[in-house]
Design a protein around this motif. Structure first.
Motif, PDB file in Angstrom:
ATOM      1  N   ARG A  85      -4.892   6.754   1.188  1.00 54.67           N
ATOM      2  CA  ARG A  85      -4.007   5.739   0.372  1.00 54.67           C
ATOM      3  C   ARG A  85      -4.472   5.068  -0.436  1.00 54.67           C
ATOM      4  O   ARG A  85      -5.999   5.339  -0.476  1.00 54.67           O
ATOM      5  CB  ARG A  85      -4.049   4.762   2.089  1.00 54.67           C
ATOM      6  N   ARG A  86      -3.768   4.203  -0.836  1.00 58.45           N
ATOM      7  CA  ARG A  86      -3.906   3.298  -1.927  1.00 58.45           C
ATOM      8  C   ARG A  86      -4.090   1.776  -1.481  1.00 58.45           C
ATOM      9  O   ARG A  86      -2.707   1.227  -1.491  1.00 58.45           O
ATOM     10  CB  ARG A  86      -3.439   3.581  -3.282  1.00 58.45           C
ATOM     11  N   GLU A  87      -3.950   0.627  -1.639  1.00 57.90           N
ATOM     12  CA  GLU A  87      -3.642  -0.744  -2.096  1.00 57.90           C
ATOM     13  C   GLU A  87      -3.136  -0.623  -3.572  1.00 57.90           C
ATOM     14  O   GLU A  87      -3.239  -0.250  -4.720  1.00 57.90           O
ATOM     15  CB  GLU A  87      -4.885  -1.896  -2.535  1.00 57.90           C
ATOM     16  N   THR A  88      -1.527  -1.624  -3.438  1.00 58.35           N
ATOM     17  CA  THR A  88      -1.120  -1.799  -4.647  1.00 58.35           C
ATOM     18  C   THR A  88      -0.211  -3.098  -4.732  1.00 58.35           C
ATOM     19  O   THR A  88      -0.581  -3.800  -4.133  1.00 58.35           O
ATOM     20  CB  THR A  88       0.449  -0.574  -4.626  1.00 58.35           C
ATOM     21  N   LYS A 120       0.668  -1.467   0.573  1.00 54.69           N
ATOM     22  CA  LYS A 120      -0.305  -0.246   0.051  1.00 54.69           C
ATOM     23  C   LYS A 120       0.680   1.317  -0.039  1.00 54.69           C
ATOM     24  O   LYS A 120       2.095   1.456   0.534  1.00 54.69           O
ATOM     25  CB  LYS A 120      -0.909  -0.304   1.078  1.00 54.69           C
TER      26      LYS A 120
END
Length: 314
Positions: A29-32, A12
Motif C-alpha cells: 500500500r501507499r499513502e496518497t 491511500k
C-alpha cells in the motif's frame, strides 16, 4: 500470468497480485493525497514496480470511487478525489515502462464482481451487491455479465431518490438512498440522538469519549452488539431503509441474491434481520414469486482489489 488489483481510496491505495482463482499472492500500500491526482498516478506506478519485480504481470485493474468512462480508460467524476474527466489509464501507462494492459473500474463494481466470481454469489447468475460504507455503492450482475450501462456509470444505486426534499447529498441533490442507508447516515442519526437524548445515548457517547462529534459507525455497532437499545434501534432503522430500497431495486432487476458488504455490514444480523423484514414487506407480488436472499459479503476489504484484478483480464 497474474494481474494486479489496485483499490484507490481517498488517502491511500492498496494493491495486490491476484491469481486467476482470486487468491492474493502479494500486496502493498501507499499513502496518497486526494487533492493531488498526480500523486495517485505515481503511487500506482510505484506499487506496480514493487509487485512486478517478483511476479509476472499481464494486467492492472484500478478500482476507483467515481463515474468511470465506458471504455474503462478514466474517471469522469469522483466525489472525494480531484478527478474530473481524468485520463487515469493513460497517465499511469506513461509512468510504466512495461507493456501491460491497464483498465479502470468503479470500486463498487469491482467489489461486486469479486463476490460474484469468488465470494458469496458464486452460485447465481443474477445478483445485486450493496456496499454500505461511507456512502452506498452498488454492483449489478445480470445473466453473468457486469452491468455498466451506455456510458459506464450504471449501478450508482445510492443516488436513487427515495425521499423528495430529504437529506442533502454530496452529489448535489436531496433525498438520495445513501442518505438513509450508509455509515454516514448512521453517524448523523447517532450524533443527533446524542444531543437530543443524551441519557439514552450514554453508552455510544462513552465509546466516543463523551463527545457527540466524535461518534463513528463502529461505536454504534459495538454498543448494539452489547445490547444497547438506542444503538440497536439505529441499526434497525438503517436496515429498514436498506430492505425497502432493495425491494424497489428488485422490482427493476429481479436478482436471485442480494450481497451486503461495506463497513456497516460488520453489524451482521443487527442490520440484516430488519433489512430482510422490510424487504419482504415491501416486495411487490410477494407470495407469488421467489424472493432474493440477503447474505453478507464474503471477500471483506480485499474485494475491490481482487475484483479489479479479475476484470482487468477480461
Amino acid at each position: 500470468m497474474h494481474a494486479i488489483g489496485v483499490d484507490i481510496g481517498g488517502t491511500k491505495i492498496a494493491a495486490g497480485v491476484v491469481d486467476d482463482e482470486g487468491k492474493i499472492l502479494a500486496q502493498t500500500r501507499r499513502e496518497t493525497e486526494p487533492d493531488d491526482a498526480a500523486s495517485i498516478d505515481r503511487a500506482i506506478a510505484d506499487v506496480y514496480a514493487e509487485l512486478s519485480a517478483e511476479h509476472e504481470i499481464s494486467a492492472i485493474g484500478l478500482a476507483a470511487a467515481g463515474f468511470v468512462a465506458a471504455d474503462r480508460s478514466g474517471v469522469l467524476f469522483a466525489p472525494n478525489i480531484a478527478w474530473r474527466d481524468y485520463p487515469l489509464r493513460d497517465n499511469v501507462a506513461a509512468l510504466i515502462d512495461d507493456k501491460v494492459t491497464i483498465v479502470v473500474e468503479n470500486d463498487a463494481n469491482a467489489a461486486g464482481w469479486a463476490e460474484f466470481r469468488f465470494g458469496a454469489a458464486q452460485d447465481v447468475d443474477d445478483m445485486l451487491t450493496l456496499t454500505v460504507g461511507t456512502g452506498l455503492g452498488g454492483a449489478i450482475v445480470t445473466n453473468g455479465e457486469l452491468l455498466r450501462g451506455a456510458w459506464g456509470v450504471a449501478s450508482e444505486i445510492g443516488h436513487m431518490r427515495v425521499v423528495p426534499g430529504g437529506h442533502y447529498c454530496g452529489c448535489g441533490h436531496e433525498g438520495c438512498w445513501e442518505q438513509y442507508t450508509s455509515g454516514s447516515a448512521l453517524v448523523r442519526d447517532a450524533q443527533a440522538a446524542a444531543i437530543t437524548q443524551p441519557d439514552r445515548a450514554a453508552r455510544i457517547l462513552e465509546l466516543a469519549g463523551g463527545t457527540p462529534e466524535k461518534i463513528a459507525g463502529p461505536h454504534v455497532t459495538k454498543a448494539a452488539v452489547e445490547g444497547d437499545p438506542l444503538a440497536v434501534e439505529l441499526l434497525a432503522e438503517l436496515g429498514r431503509w436498506l430492505g425497502e430500497g432493495a425491494a424497489s431495486a428488485t422490482a427493476l432487476l429481479d436478482p436471485a441474491l442480494i450481497v451486503v458488504g461495506g463497513g456497516v455490514a460488520a453489524a451482521g444480523d443487527l442490520l440484516l434481520v430488519p433489512a430482510r423484514k422490510a424487504f419482504s414487506e415491501q416486495l411487490s407480488g410477494r407470495g407469488h414469486r421467489p424472493e432474493a436472499t440477503f447474505v453478507v459479503a464474503a471477500m471483506g476489504n480485499d474485494a475491490g482489489m481482487v475484483g479489479a484484478a479479475d476484470l482487468a483480464r477480461l
